[in-house]
Write a protein that holds these residues in place. Sequence first.
Motif, PDB file in Angstrom:
ATOM      1  N   ASP A  61     -42.463 -10.139 -13.272  1.00  0.00           N
ATOM      2  CA  ASP A  61     -42.177 -10.298 -14.703  1.00  0.00           C
ATOM      3  C   ASP A  61     -40.878  -9.586 -15.066  1.00  0.00           C
ATOM      4  OD1 ASP A  61     -44.544 -11.633 -14.940  1.00  0.00           O
ATOM      5  OD2 ASP A  61     -45.607 -10.012 -15.965  1.00  0.00           O
ATOM      6  N   THR A  62     -40.132 -10.176 -15.980  1.00  0.00           N
ATOM      7  CA  THR A  62     -38.946  -9.534 -16.516  1.00  0.00           C
ATOM      8  C   THR A  62     -39.383  -8.722 -17.732  1.00  0.00           C
ATOM      9  OG1 THR A  62     -37.563 -11.359 -15.784  1.00  0.00           O
ATOM     10  CG2 THR A  62     -36.647  -9.920 -17.477  1.00  0.00           C
ATOM     11  N   GLY A  68     -34.017  -0.065 -23.731  1.00  0.00           N
ATOM     12  CA  GLY A  68     -33.143  -1.204 -23.948  1.00  0.00           C
ATOM     13  C   GLY A  68     -32.648  -1.867 -22.676  1.00  0.00           C
ATOM     14  N   PHE A  69     -33.191  -1.500 -21.533  1.00  0.00           N
ATOM     15  CA  PHE A  69     -32.767  -2.084 -20.266  1.00  0.00           C
ATOM     16  C   PHE A  69     -33.692  -3.227 -19.870  1.00  0.00           C
ATOM     17  CE2 PHE A  69     -31.333   2.384 -19.848  1.00  0.00           C
ATOM     18  CZ  PHE A  69     -29.973   2.143 -19.747  1.00  0.00           C
ATOM     19  N   TYR A  70     -33.087  -4.300 -19.324  1.00  0.00           N
ATOM     20  CA  TYR A  70     -33.862  -5.414 -18.776  1.00  0.00           C
ATOM     21  C   TYR A  70     -33.985  -5.209 -17.280  1.00  0.00           C
ATOM     22  CZ  TYR A  70     -33.505  -8.127 -23.070  1.00  0.00           C
ATOM     23  OH  TYR A  70     -33.628  -8.560 -24.364  1.00  0.00           O
ATOM     24  N   GLY A  71     -35.172  -5.485 -16.751  1.00  0.00           N
ATOM     25  CA  GLY A  71     -35.387  -5.355 -15.316  1.00  0.00           C
ATOM     26  C   GLY A  71     -36.542  -6.223 -14.878  1.00  0.00           C
ATOM     27  N   THR A  72     -36.786  -6.227 -13.576  1.00  0.00           N
ATOM     28  CA  THR A  72     -37.862  -7.024 -12.994  1.00  0.00           C
ATOM     29  C   THR A  72     -38.845  -6.079 -12.309  1.00  0.00           C
ATOM     30  OG1 THR A  72     -36.301  -8.808 -12.591  1.00  0.00           O
ATOM     31  CG2 THR A  72     -38.384  -8.917 -11.418  1.00  0.00           C
ATOM     32  N   ILE A  73     -40.128  -6.293 -12.558  1.00  0.00           N
ATOM     33  CA  ILE A  73     -41.154  -5.456 -11.941  1.00  0.00           C
ATOM     34  C   ILE A  73     -41.299  -5.866 -10.479  1.00  0.00           C
ATOM     35  CG2 ILE A  73     -43.606  -4.889 -11.928  1.00  0.00           C
ATOM     36  CD1 ILE A  73     -43.607  -5.235 -14.925  1.00  0.00           C
ATOM     37  N   ILE A  74     -41.243  -4.862  -9.588  1.00  0.00           N
ATOM     38  CA  ILE A  74     -41.398  -5.157  -8.166  1.00  0.00           C
ATOM     39  C   ILE A  74     -42.673  -4.538  -7.597  1.00  0.00           C
ATOM     40  CG2 ILE A  74     -38.949  -5.513  -7.742  1.00  0.00           C
ATOM     41  CD1 ILE A  74     -38.879  -2.688  -6.538  1.00  0.00           C
ATOM     42  N   ASP A  78     -51.445   1.675 -10.701  1.00  0.00           N
ATOM     43  CA  ASP A  78     -52.159   2.255 -11.841  1.00  0.00           C
ATOM     44  C   ASP A  78     -51.344   2.109 -13.131  1.00  0.00           C
ATOM     45  OD1 ASP A  78     -54.331   2.951 -10.234  1.00  0.00           O
ATOM     46  OD2 ASP A  78     -53.429   4.885  -9.726  1.00  0.00           O
ATOM     47  N   ASP A  79     -50.885   3.223 -13.707  1.00  0.00           N
ATOM     48  CA  ASP A  79     -50.113   3.176 -14.952  1.00  0.00           C
ATOM     49  C   ASP A  79     -48.613   3.300 -14.702  1.00  0.00           C
ATOM     50  OD1 ASP A  79     -52.307   2.838 -16.551  1.00  0.00           O
ATOM     51  OD2 ASP A  79     -52.578   4.976 -16.948  1.00  0.00           O
ATOM     52  N   THR A  80     -48.201   3.201 -13.451  1.00  0.00           N
ATOM     53  CA  THR A  80     -46.791   3.313 -13.095  1.00  0.00           C
ATOM     54  C   THR A  80     -46.300   1.971 -12.559  1.00  0.00           C
ATOM     55  OG1 THR A  80     -47.151   5.621 -12.481  1.00  0.00           O
ATOM     56  CG2 THR A  80     -45.128   4.595 -11.698  1.00  0.00           C
ATOM     57  N   VAL A  81     -45.100   1.588 -12.996  1.00  0.00           N
ATOM     58  CA  VAL A  81     -44.468   0.369 -12.483  1.00  0.00           C
ATOM     59  C   VAL A  81     -43.111   0.749 -11.903  1.00  0.00           C
ATOM     60  CG1 VAL A  81     -45.606  -1.198 -14.087  1.00  0.00           C
ATOM     61  CG2 VAL A  81     -43.461  -0.186 -14.740  1.00  0.00           C
ATOM     62  N   ILE A  82     -42.691   0.007 -10.896  1.00  0.00           N
ATOM     63  CA  ILE A  82     -41.346   0.190 -10.350  1.00  0.00           C
ATOM     64  C   ILE A  82     -40.532  -1.011 -10.793  1.00  0.00           C
ATOM     65  CG2 ILE A  82     -39.946   0.423  -8.265  1.00  0.00           C
ATOM     66  CD1 ILE A  82     -42.346   1.760  -6.953  1.00  0.00           C
ATOM     67  N   VAL A  83     -39.449  -0.718 -11.506  1.00  0.00           N
ATOM     68  CA  VAL A  83     -38.620  -1.761 -12.098  1.00  0.00           C
ATOM     69  C   VAL A  83     -37.266  -1.769 -11.412  1.00  0.00           C
ATOM     70  CG1 VAL A  83     -37.632  -2.630 -14.249  1.00  0.00           C
ATOM     71  CG2 VAL A  83     -39.806  -1.427 -14.295  1.00  0.00           C
ATOM     72  N   GLU A  84     -36.816  -2.969 -11.069  1.00  0.00           N
ATOM     73  CA  GLU A  84     -35.512  -3.158 -10.434  1.00  0.00           C
ATOM     74  C   GLU A  84     -34.549  -3.656 -11.500  1.00  0.00           C
ATOM     75  OE1 GLU A  84     -34.896  -4.862  -6.227  1.00  0.00           O
ATOM     76  OE2 GLU A  84     -34.816  -6.563  -7.615  1.00  0.00           O
ATOM     77  N   PHE A  85     -33.417  -2.972 -11.624  1.00  0.00           N
ATOM     78  CA  PHE A  85     -32.448  -3.307 -12.665  1.00  0.00           C
ATOM     79  C   PHE A  85     -31.205  -3.948 -12.062  1.00  0.00           C
ATOM     80  CE2 PHE A  85     -34.912   0.213 -14.359  1.00  0.00           C
ATOM     81  CZ  PHE A  85     -35.279  -0.289 -15.592  1.00  0.00           C
ATOM     82  N   GLY A  86     -30.706  -4.995 -12.708  1.00  0.00           N
ATOM     83  CA  GLY A  86     -29.463  -5.631 -12.314  1.00  0.00           C
ATOM     84  C   GLY A  86     -29.550  -6.367 -10.988  1.00  0.00           C
ATOM     85  N   ASN A  87     -28.386  -6.774 -10.499  1.00  0.00           N
ATOM     86  CA  ASN A  87     -28.312  -7.504  -9.233  1.00  0.00           C
ATOM     87  C   ASN A  87     -28.332  -6.568  -8.038  1.00  0.00           C
ATOM     88  OD1 ASN A  87     -28.172  -9.910 -10.595  1.00  0.00           O
ATOM     89  ND2 ASN A  87     -25.929  -9.863 -10.723  1.00  0.00           N
TER      90      ASN A  87
END
Length: 110
Positions: A61-62, A68-74, A78-87
Amino acid sequence: MYSILASGNSASGSQAQGLGMFGMIVWLVILFAFMYFLMIRPQKKEQKKKDLMLSEVAVGDTVLTIAGFYGTIIDIVDDTVIVEFGNNKNCRIPMQKTAIADVEKPESAS
């Protein structure tokens, strides 16, 4: 004669005072009901909506973070997500789910 008038006025004064106390209680109830329907209830609805959105978040999901940053969940743990930002694939940041402000589901290729 003054004592008769004074005692007569105190009886009617206590009735008026009791009526005033009842009126004040009625106004307080109306005020709390007004505050509930205009402030507390909409806030609870919004919180339920956000909790539902966060419970349906999935890998891929984006997301828009509260910063204010857009990223993709990788990854989700639990309650923690790792988000990848940019290319750049090296920019991966772990954050709490509550830091997500909005979720966009990827469009499935039909």
